[in-house]
Write a protein that holds these residues in place. Structure first.
Motif, mmCIF file in Angstrom:
data_model
loop_
_atom_site.group_PDB
_atom_site.id
_atom_site.type_symbol
_atom_site.label_atom_id
_atom_site.label_comp_id
_atom_site.label_asym_id
_atom_site.label_seq_id
_atom_site.Cartn_x
_atom_site.Cartn_y
_atom_site.Cartn_z
ATOM 1 N N THR A 53 45.136 -64.423 -30.852
ATOM 2 C CA THR A 53 43.890 -63.735 -30.509
ATOM 3 C C THR A 53 43.987 -62.214 -30.462
ATOM 4 O O THR A 53 42.961 -61.545 -30.316
ATOM 5 C CB THR A 53 43.391 -64.214 -29.129
ATOM 6 O OG1 THR A 53 44.395 -63.914 -28.135
ATOM 7 C CG2 THR A 53 43.129 -65.709 -29.143
ATOM 8 N N SER A 54 45.183 -61.645 -30.599
ATOM 9 C CA SER A 54 45.334 -60.201 -30.367
ATOM 10 C C SER A 54 45.162 -59.349 -31.616
ATOM 11 O O SER A 54 45.033 -58.129 -31.502
ATOM 12 C CB SER A 54 46.709 -59.906 -29.749
ATOM 13 O OG SER A 54 47.758 -60.259 -30.639
ATOM 14 N N HIS A 55 45.182 -59.964 -32.793
ATOM 15 C CA HIS A 55 45.080 -59.176 -34.027
ATOM 16 C C HIS A 55 43.773 -58.375 -34.041
ATOM 17 O O HIS A 55 42.684 -58.921 -33.888
ATOM 18 C CB HIS A 55 45.127 -60.073 -35.263
ATOM 19 C CG HIS A 55 46.497 -60.547 -35.612
ATOM 20 N ND1 HIS A 55 47.483 -59.701 -36.073
ATOM 21 C CD2 HIS A 55 47.063 -61.773 -35.563
ATOM 22 C CE1 HIS A 55 48.585 -60.388 -36.296
ATOM 23 N NE2 HIS A 55 48.357 -61.651 -35.995
ATOM 24 N N GLY A 56 43.913 -57.066 -34.206
ATOM 25 C CA GLY A 56 42.751 -56.223 -34.412
ATOM 26 C C GLY A 56 42.045 -55.738 -33.169
ATOM 27 O O GLY A 56 41.070 -55.002 -33.273
ATOM 28 N N VAL A 57 42.503 -56.125 -31.979
ATOM 29 C CA VAL A 57 41.839 -55.683 -30.757
ATOM 30 C C VAL A 57 42.738 -54.720 -29.997
ATOM 31 O O VAL A 57 43.951 -54.675 -30.211
ATOM 32 C CB VAL A 57 41.439 -56.872 -29.852
ATOM 33 C CG1 VAL A 57 40.556 -57.845 -30.606
ATOM 34 C CG2 VAL A 57 42.674 -57.587 -29.316
ATOM 35 N N GLN A 58 42.148 -53.944 -29.102
ATOM 36 C CA GLN A 58 42.929 -52.986 -28.333
ATOM 37 C C GLN A 58 43.901 -53.701 -27.413
ATOM 38 O O GLN A 58 43.593 -54.751 -26.838
ATOM 39 C CB GLN A 58 42.004 -52.083 -27.515
ATOM 40 C CG GLN A 58 41.149 -51.159 -28.348
ATOM 41 C CD GLN A 58 40.344 -50.196 -27.499
ATOM 42 O OE1 GLN A 58 40.640 -49.992 -26.334
ATOM 43 N NE2 GLN A 58 39.333 -49.589 -28.100
ATOM 44 N N ALA A 59 45.085 -53.099 -27.238
ATOM 45 C CA ALA A 59 46.117 -53.703 -26.397
ATOM 46 C C ALA A 59 45.613 -53.956 -24.982
ATOM 47 O O ALA A 59 45.908 -54.995 -24.383
ATOM 48 C CB ALA A 59 47.352 -52.808 -26.373
ATOM 49 N N ILE A 60 44.829 -53.021 -24.444
ATOM 50 C CA ILE A 60 44.362 -53.185 -23.071
ATOM 51 C C ILE A 60 43.468 -54.410 -22.923
ATOM 52 O O ILE A 60 43.483 -55.090 -21.884
ATOM 53 C CB ILE A 60 43.641 -51.914 -22.570
ATOM 54 C CG1 ILE A 60 43.419 -52.004 -21.051
ATOM 55 C CG2 ILE A 60 42.329 -51.685 -23.327
ATOM 56 C CD1 ILE A 60 42.929 -50.712 -20.449
ATOM 57 N N ASP A 61 42.716 -54.745 -23.960
ATOM 58 C CA ASP A 61 41.850 -55.919 -23.895
ATOM 59 C C ASP A 61 42.680 -57.199 -23.892
ATOM 60 O O ASP A 61 42.343 -58.174 -23.203
ATOM 61 C CB ASP A 61 40.871 -55.924 -25.067
ATOM 62 C CG ASP A 61 39.832 -54.822 -24.958
ATOM 63 O OD1 ASP A 61 39.518 -54.418 -23.823
ATOM 64 O OD2 ASP A 61 39.350 -54.338 -26.007
ATOM 65 N N THR A 62 43.784 -57.209 -24.656
ATOM 66 C CA THR A 62 44.673 -58.369 -24.654
ATOM 67 C C THR A 62 45.401 -58.487 -23.326
ATOM 68 O O THR A 62 45.522 -59.584 -22.763
ATOM 69 C CB THR A 62 45.678 -58.269 -25.809
ATOM 70 O OG1 THR A 62 44.973 -58.233 -27.052
ATOM 71 C CG2 THR A 62 46.625 -59.457 -25.811
#
Length: 226
Positions: A53-62
Motif C-alpha cells: 500500500t505504500s507505493h506512491g504515497v508520502q512516508a508520513i501517511d504510511t
C-alpha cells in the motif's frame, strides 16, 4: 503481480510533461524495500502490507497508517527520513529516462513526488538525472497523493491547463491523483495495479520518441510516440 500488457504504439500530444520520481524516473525499489523492511522489523509492523500500500504515497501517511497506537508519528517519520537519506547505492534511472528528459524543454517539465525536496535531490542525483526546475515535493503541498494537489500545482507552475499536460506515473495512488487532476496519464513499470480505462502502460522509456514543434499560434507542442 502481473505486469499490464503494453498498449499498441500511439502518439500523444501535450504542452507539458509531469513525472513522478520513484518507480517512474528513478528505480529505487531495492533501497525502498530494504528501508521499509528494517523499519517494519524494528517496530513490529506488517511489512508485506506496507509494501502493498505504500507505493506512491508520502512516508508520513504510511507511518500514520501502520504505527502502533500512541506512537509519535512525526518522530517515526523523521527516523525513516534519516534512513532514506543515507541509502542511495543501487539507485538507477529507468531505461530511456535520461534521454527523454534531455529532449524535453526544461520549462515544460515538472517533477511531482511524494518524497521531500532533500530526498528527491539525493535520488535524482544518484540516478544521474537532472532535477527539473519545476518540482512539487512533499514539503510544499498539504495533501499528498492520491489527492490531485501536487499535479494541479505542477500544471500551474508550468502555466498549462491540466488538459494540456501529460503525466507519467507508476503507482495506483499517483495514477489516481493525476486522473483526479484531469490530466491524461501513462502508467510506467510493474507496480501500477489494475489500470483505469484510457491509461496506457509502458515498461520504461526505451521506446519513447519525443519531438518538439511550434503550432500556428507560436505555442510549443510536444509529441510523444509511446
Amino acid at each position: 503481480m502481473d505486469t499490464p500488457t503494453p498498449a499498441a504504439p500511439r502518439t500523444l500530444v501535450c504542452r507539458a510533461v509531469l513525472f513522478d520520481m520513484d518507480g517512474t524516473l528513478v528505480d529505487s525499489t531495492p533501497v525502498v524495500e530494504q528501508i521499509w523492511s528494517e523499519f517494519a522489523l524494528r517496530y513490529g509492523l506488517d511489512y508485506a502490507e506496507i509494501l502493498r500500500t505504500s507505493h506512491g504515497v508520502q512516508a508520513i501517511d504510511t507511518v500514520r497508517r501502520f504505527a502502533p497506537a500512541g506512537s509519535d508519528v512525526l518522530a517515526l517519520t523523521a527516523e525513516l527520513d534519516a534512513m532514506e537519506r543515507v541509502r542511495t547505492e543501487g539507485i538507477v534511472p529507468l531505461p530511456g529516462a535520461s534521454e527523454l528528459l534531455h529532449i524535453l524543454p526544461d520549462d515544460a517539465v515538472a517533477l511531482v513526488t511524494s518524497a521531500d525536496r532533500i530526498l528527491a535531490d539525493l535520488r535524482m542525483d544518484a540516478a544521474g538525472l537532472t532535477m527539473p526546475a519545476a518540482a512539487v515535493t512533499a514539503d510544499v503541498i498539504t495533501r499528498g497523493k492520491p489527492h490531485p494537489e501536487g499535479y494541479l500545482r505542477a500544471a500551474e507552475l508550468l502555466g498549462v491547463q491540466p488538459a494540456d499536460a501529460l503525466v507519467f506515473e507508476d503507482a495506483p495512488a499517483g495514477i489516481a491523483a493525476a486522473l483526479a487532476a484531469g490530466i491524461r496519464t501513462v502508467a510506467v513499470g510493474p507496480h501500477t495495479g489494475q489500470l483505469p480505462d484510457g491509461v496506457l502502460h509502458l515498461n520504461d522509456y526505451s521506446s519513447v520518441r519525443a519531438t518538439v514543434e511550434t503550432d500556428i499560434d507560436g505555442s510549443r507542442i510536444i509529441s510523444l510516440r509511446l
